[in-house]
Design an enzyme around this catalytic site. Structure first.
Site, PDB file in Angstrom:
ATOM      1  N   LYS A 126       0.812  -1.222   0.000  1.00 39.97           N
ATOM      2  CA  LYS A 126       0.000   0.000   0.000  1.00 39.97           C
ATOM      3  C   LYS A 126       0.843   1.269   0.000  1.00 39.97           C
ATOM      4  O   LYS A 126       0.530   2.237  -0.695  1.00 39.97           O
ATOM      5  CB  LYS A 126      -0.949  -0.009   1.194  1.00 39.97           C
ATOM      6  N   GLU A 209      -3.802   6.937   7.766  1.00 42.48           N
ATOM      7  CA  GLU A 209      -4.387   7.608   6.622  1.00 42.48           C
ATOM      8  C   GLU A 209      -5.584   8.419   7.106  1.00 42.48           C
ATOM      9  O   GLU A 209      -6.334   7.971   7.978  1.00 42.48           O
ATOM     10  CB  GLU A 209      -4.844   6.554   5.606  1.00 42.48           C
ATOM     11  N   HIS A 244     -15.973  -3.773   5.089  1.00 41.33           N
ATOM     12  CA  HIS A 244     -15.088  -3.627   3.929  1.00 41.33           C
ATOM     13  C   HIS A 244     -15.261  -4.754   2.913  1.00 41.33           C
ATOM     14  O   HIS A 244     -14.439  -4.889   2.004  1.00 41.33           O
ATOM     15  CB  HIS A 244     -13.626  -3.527   4.365  1.00 41.33           C
ATOM     16  N   ARG A 301      -5.942  -7.933 -10.656  1.00 40.41           N
ATOM     17  CA  ARG A 301      -6.585  -9.189 -11.030  1.00 40.41           C
ATOM     18  C   ARG A 301      -7.964  -8.899 -11.612  1.00 40.41           C
ATOM     19  O   ARG A 301      -8.389  -7.751 -11.669  1.00 40.41           O
ATOM     20  CB  ARG A 301      -6.745 -10.083  -9.799  1.00 40.41           C
TER      21      ARG A 301
END
Length: 510
Positions: A126, A209, A244, A301
């Site tokens: 990330k 974040e 999520h 993907r």
């Protein structure tokens, strides 16, 4: 031919699919239409699965736990060698985003149907992904460097302002992620995120974040070939999620206009080109209430929700993956991509929406799939199939298409009513409730809507009321019958079926 980055691209006519379930079936169908022979793999639990029956060849790779079967790189490469497969498709999940596996395939002389290992590695980290796309001019959410200690992260959070997210560098699927709304919660959140990340990814490095409140989750589908060409296929709305994990996706998005679509698409292409990306991929963004968008991550993907994009663009993404892996140039330019109509996907999972979405296992005793105009079902199960605890709980993907969003919703309502599964609990009632939700119908939702604003208890109350009314009508009908004089033999009672009362109630209710 061989690219400088080690991505082998050549013609192949036999493909090994190192996955299971609906995505394996999806790839098998794409191969069949292109004349490519197929090889499947299966664990003990999947011996009778559809992907095993549909493939030209199938090889056993071990017991049900994925770590002993679908994640065993040595067994998979051995199957490729024994079967004579020249290429490997990873599907999604399992090894699909493991750079080491992609490189192992190339080192073994196989075509990996996906991006180069380096692109997977960069976008799978990330922090490295953030820095890479930032250098390419892609907007990112404000955050910290990885590897800060607890006191440094505390100071950074105080400076950024709350709420913030603690995120694992090697995270994905919501694992290793913790929201923090005030300073007193930060240290416990960091510790919890570290533990979860270490258990899931073997890496406990985290960073902070800034949390974008009232955010929507919008993603851009990309296709890129080995000749430097890349295009975007519009956006998908993926904000309806729980913990999520996405539940419902649609294309296009209710809130994205042509200008925003173009800007997000161009930024997504720039991000892909920053890592010399090849094949199908998806850039995920957070979109705030003011239509500002920020890079979230890249999925290197084929996405679970790719069918909605296929339906509104008319492009078979799975087939395009195979063509690109064979070294072909893209058959489309950006100007050729047109969004027509609307598509909605509901993930049908074996779980109980009335019991905190508890997974349900067992044998499917009845399975009646919906059909009709604009209805598509991607599945890898059947009547008599056993839902085990070893793999993801998804039974199928139900996708409905219409010329407008309203038509797509109406078709989804019909399809959900037709869909009948017994033997395990499913989340079909959740989807039915959502398709009638005022906020869903008006597009007034964000990534926290399901968790904070949506309740199945409302649906339960509605069903209890319907049951009570039905019982009253049936009791009244029976009492009317009991009071009638018995008719002579052969005469018609004229009463008809008691179910007509329920049908009348249904019409009144609607």
């Amino acid at each position: 031919m061989k690219r400088d980055d080690g991505l082998l691209t050549k013609k192949f006519d036999k493909l090994l699919i190192v996955n299971r379930g609906e995505i394996a079936v999806r790839i098998l169908r794409a191969c069949h239409e292109l004349g490519i022979k197929t090889v499947a793999v299966y664990s003990d639990a999947d011996r009778n699965a559809p992907h095993v029956r549909f493939a030209d060849e199938a090889y056993h790779i071990g017991p049900p736990p994925a770590r002993e079967s679908y994640l065993r790189v040595d067994k998979l490469l051995d199957v490729a060698k024994r079967s004579g497969a020249q290429a490997v498709h990873p599907g999604y999940g399992f090894l699909a985003e493991r750079a080491e596996f992609a490189q192992a395939c190339v080192d073994a002389g196989l075509v990996f149907v996906g991006p180069p290992a380096r692109a997977i590695k960069v976008m799978g980290d990330k922090q490295e992904a953030r820095e890479t796309v930032k250098a390419a001019g892609v907007p990112i959410v404000p955050g910290t460097e990885p590897g800060l200690n607890e006191s440094e992260m505390q100071a950074a959070a105080d400076k950024m302002g709350y709420p913030v997210l603690v995120k694992a560098v090697a995270g994905g699927g919501g694992k290793g992620m913790r929201p923090v709304h005030k300073a007193a919660e930060l240290q416990d959140a960091i510790a919890a995120a570290r533990r979860e990340a270490l258990a899931a990814f073997g890496d406990d490095v985290v960073y902070l974040e800034k949390m974008i409140t009232d955010a929507r989750h919008i993603e851009i589908q990309l296709l890129a070939d080995a000749h430097g060409n890349a295009i975007y296929l519009g956006e998908r709305e993926c904000s309806l999620q729980r913990r999520h994990q996405k539940l419902i996706e649609e294309a296009p998005s209710f809130v994205v206009d042509e200008d925003l679509r173009r800007r997000m698409g161009e930024v997504a292409v720039a991000a892909a080109k920053a890592v010399n990306y090849v094949n199908a991929g998806t850039i995920e963004f957070l979109l705030d209430r003011d239509k500002n968008f920020y890079f979230l991550e890249m999925n290197t993907r084929l996405q679970v929700e790719h069918p909605v994009t296929e339906l509104v663009t008319g492009i078979d993404i799975a087939q395009e993956q195979l063509r690109i892996a064979r070294g072909r140039r893209l058959r489309f330019e950006q100007k050729d991509i047109q969004i027509r109509g609307w598509a909605i996907e509901c993930r049908i999972n074996a779980e109980d929406p009335y019991n905190n979405y508890l997974p349900s296992t067992g044998t499917i005793s009845t399975m009646r799939l919906p059909t009709g105009p604009g209805v598509r079902v991607d599945t890898g199960v059947f009547r008599g199939y056993e839902i085990t605890p070893y793999y993801d709980s998804m039974i199928s993907k139900l996708i409905c298409y219409g010329e407008t969003r309203g038509e797509a919703v109406l078709r989804m309502r019909r399809a959900l009513e037709e869909y009948n599964i017994t033997g395990v609990k499913t989340n079909i009632p959740f989807h039915q409730h959502m398709m009638e939700s005022h906020r869903f119908l008006t597009g007034n939702f964000n990534t926290k809507f399901v968790e904070d604003k949506f309740s199945m208890s409302d649906r339960a109350a509605d069903q209890e009321m319907e049951a009570a009314v039905l019982a009253t009508l049936m009791a009244h009908h029976q009492s009317m019958q009991a009071s009638q004089i018995i008719a002579p033999a052969g005469a018609s009672s004229g009463s008809g079926s008691a179910w007509k009362w329920y049908n009348r109630w249904e019409r009144l209710r609607r």
